[in-house]
Write an enzyme that holds these catalytic residues in place. Structure first.
Site, PDB file in Angstrom:
ATOM      1  N   CYS A   1       0.936  -1.053   0.017  1.00  0.00           N
ATOM      2  CA  CYS A   1      -0.002   0.180  -0.041  1.00  0.00           C
ATOM      3  C   CYS A   1       0.742   1.256  -0.027  1.00  0.00           C
ATOM      4  CB  CYS A   1      -1.018  -0.013   1.036  1.00  0.00           C
ATOM      5  SG  CYS A   1      -2.271   1.207   1.020  1.00  0.00           S
TER       6      CYS A   1
ATOM      7  N   HIS B   1      -3.730  -5.415   0.908  1.00  0.00           N
ATOM      8  CA  HIS B   1      -3.052  -5.592   2.318  1.00  0.00           C
ATOM      9  C   HIS B   1      -3.376  -7.079   2.622  1.00  0.00           C
ATOM     10  CE1 HIS B   1      -2.469  -1.500   3.993  1.00  0.00           C
ATOM     11  NE2 HIS B   1      -3.503  -1.187   3.188  1.00  0.00           N
TER      12      HIS B   1
ATOM     13  N   GLU C   1      -1.245  -8.490   5.003  1.00  0.00           N
ATOM     14  CA  GLU C   1      -1.295  -8.596   6.258  1.00  0.00           C
ATOM     15  C   GLU C   1      -2.607  -8.507   6.889  1.00  0.00           C
ATOM     16  OE1 GLU C   1      -0.911  -6.000   4.837  1.00  0.00           O
ATOM     17  OE2 GLU C   1      -1.038  -4.228   5.933  1.00  0.00           O
TER      18      GLU C   1
END
Lengths: 212, 263
Positions: free
Chosen positions: B94, B225, B227
């Protein structure tokens, strides 16, 4: 139809301009002495311009009077300073000022629609917006080679060349004011464009123009 | 390249002022069996001790001027670039992706900035947009980040950005990226269908690009994302599950790649 340019600046410290300035110093743009940022709007408007100006500056979407100031004129004051040189005799040096406008290639229609449809600005035909960066460059005391190159580039007369040759190094470092300014303004514009390409815009979706 | 006396791959999660995903990014690295430290942008630490680097999401320097551009000019990026040029892994997620694009390391085909992550084009909202989307792994083992993905595997991830539209002024660049197999992940629908229309393409990115690697495959910029979607309980449709979700394979792929080549 008429063009109305509006410049909106922060009255409070502009953190973006401060960060940009500090980053440029880190990038060794030492000639840059001051950097300002403003929002730039250019309206194509039909009808009564004076009324439009009076109304648009009251639009809290564009201007929050608690933190913004605005003008309808690009030409701000050119800063002057006493550089403390010239054997203690005060001389005023004008900084070269470059206005550089950065715009996205695909200008958003969102603001135009809001102004027209929600706020009743039906007389706006077109709107351009961007970020106006104002850069101030201090005239530097050029090395003698630079000054001679400037003379050659500008096809100085033999008499003037001789004059330059005959001057002491110290004097050549401080050429007549107007010449020094011409020399530096040209230089400043090049540096400003370099700054734009290296930091202030990404040419893959933006463009810049130096506003004269 | 071989780093001795290191049993586990070691990752530096680079923190710039304004990042906000460094903790969960570090957690994901640890969960897949790597070591990970958060390293601040002004650290004097020797980066050569790490096998790889991740620049996490957030808003470095408040997105001043353009998202990622100030961090891209930070001195530490010179050291990271040097390490990446030596083959170390470098992942930008990002805001980290925006940083890598602004350095020119992505797509990295010349010494200049060849792309931008421009403001989203989105029929719903102007500016920041946050949603669950799907991306598809286009290839397998073409870079360090798709080692464990199958071709055409669909992965659910969230996006959360205002400037995530991959664009370029170079009309030939997309063709080069395709030819080089640098487009690692593309936005797609639930069943893997790729259409250049909202909401499948959530930001107007050219060629539905969600992630691009460099030609060598050790550097990647990804806008969604991983994560935030590495466990089933993180994904709305799977939230009753406790197992890992497929986005974790971005980190597992890194580990796998490092173990195969560096340790």
């Amino acid at each position: 139809m008429a063009n109305v340019e509006m410049i909106v600046r922060l009255k409070v410290p502009d953190n973006v301009a401060i960060t940009a300035f500090n980053t440029l110093k880190r990038m060794n743009y030492t000639a840059l002495k001051k950097l300002e940022r403003a929002d730039y709007y250019k309206f194509d408007v039909s009808g009564n311009i004076a009324q439009f100006k009076e109304k648009i500056c009251k639009t809290d979407i564009i201007i929050n009077p608690n933190k913004h100031e605005y003008s309808f004129n690009l030409n701000g004051t050119i800063n002057e300073k006493n550089d403390g040189k010239n054997n203690g005799k005060a001389i005023k040096i004008k900084m070269a000022k470059i206005n550089l406008l950065v715009q996205d290639l695909d200008n958003s229609l969102g603001l135009l629609l809001t102004l027209k449809e929600r706020l009743g600005f039906s007389n706006i035909i077109k709107l351009e917006k961007g970020v106006l960066w104002t850069m101030y460059f201090e005239p530097k005391f050029s090395p003698i080679e630079d000054w001679r190159k400037f003379c050659n580039d500008n096809q100085r007369t033999k008499q003037n060349d001789a004059k330059v040759q005959g001057l002491s190094t110290e004097l050549i470092k401080i050429p007549p004011f107007y010449e020094r300014r011409n020399f530096y303004s040209r230089d400043a514009e090049k540096i400003a464009e370099d700054i734009a390409k290296n930091l202030l815009m990404n040419e893959n979706f933006q463009r810049y123009v130096v506003l004269k | 390249m071989r780093l001795n006396n290191m049993k586990k791959p070691k990752i530096a999660v680079m923190y710039f002022p304004g990042n906000n995903c460094e903790e969960e990014t570090r957690e994901r690295c640890i969960e897949v069996g790597m070591e990970a430290d958060i390293v601040r942008w002004n650290s004097k630490e020797d980066l050569s001790n790490y096998h790889g680097f991740i620049i996490p999401g957030g808003f470095s320097y408040e997105d001043r001027i353009r998202a990622g551009v100030i961090a891209a000019k930070e001195k530490i990026m010179e050291s990271i670039r040097k390490e990446a040029n030596n083959g170390k892994l470098l992942l930008g997620i990002c805001n980290g992706a925006q940083v890598l694009v602004e350095t020119g390391m992505i797509p990295g085909l010349s010494n200049k900035v060849e792309m931008a992550l421009a403001p989203n084009t989105n029929p719903l909202v102007t500016g920041y947009y946050c949603a669950w989307i799907n991306i598809k792994s286009i290839y397998k083992k073409t870079c360090a980040y798709n080692h464990l993905y199958d071709e055409n595997e669909v992965i659910a991830m969230p996006i959360a950005h205002g400037e995530g539209r991959f664009v370029t002024k170079d009309k030939e660049l997309a063709g080069k990226l395709i030819k080089n197999k640098q487009i690692v992940f593309r936005y797609c629908g639930n069943n893997g269908n790729i259409k250049d229309e909202f909401p499948i393409n959530p930001n107007g990115s050219i060629y539905n690009i969600a992630a691009i690697s460099n030609k060598e495959g050790n550097v990647m910029a990804i806008m969604p994302h991983p994560e935030r979607a590495s466990w089933q309980w993180q994904i709305p449709e799977l939230k009753k599950g406790n197992g890992m979700a497929s986005a974790i394979k971005v980190f597992e792929s890194m580990k796998n790649y490092i173990e195969e080549r560096m340790i």
